[in-house]
Write a protein that holds these residues in place. Structure first.
Motif: not given
Length: 126
Positions: A79-93
């Motif tokens: 499993p890969v879990i992203f941890i990011s400062g980028r929180g835009e819906p398109e980033d998550k998608r």
């Protein structure tokens, strides 16, 4: 029984060390990689039970790195879990499209992150 292994991939040393300390306190064994190249090099030696991955990194961004891990038959089940400062819906998608199990935005809610890791990773490794 051994501890579940988590690999943290982030080009920011402070973030890596803070996350590592918090996860070790929760009973995880932690390895760290400063970039995607280091992760790829370490996967064979230290196969983790989950990967925490930053999106914005030099050499290869987290999305491309996740895609590469998921294309590899040997590692696609990690499993890969992203941890990011980028929180835009398109980033998550986009993160989910390339195969991530989840996407957390910094500053991290450690309790939520730890409980999500526990959902994805067995508590005790034989």
């Amino acid at each position: 029984m051994s501890k579940p292994k988590i690999t943290i991939v982030d080009d920011d040393r402070d973030t890596r060390e803070l996350l590592a300390a918090a996860l070790e306190d929760e009973g995880f064994a932690v390895t760290m990689a400063a970039n995607g190249l280091r992760l790829i090099a370490s996967l064979q030696l230290h196969r983790p039970h989950a990967i925490l991955l930053d999106v914005n990194m030099s050499w290869i961004d987290g999305f491309e790195l996740c895609r590469a891990v998921k294309k590899n038959e040997q590692f696609r089940d990690i499993p890969v879990i992203f941890i990011s400062g980028r929180g835009e819906p398109e980033d998550k998608r986009h993160g989910m499209e390339v195969g991530a199990a989840d996407y957390f935005v910094k500053p991290l809610d450690m309790d939520k992150l730890v409980s999500r890791i526990r959902e994805l990773v067995p508590a005790e490794i034989p």
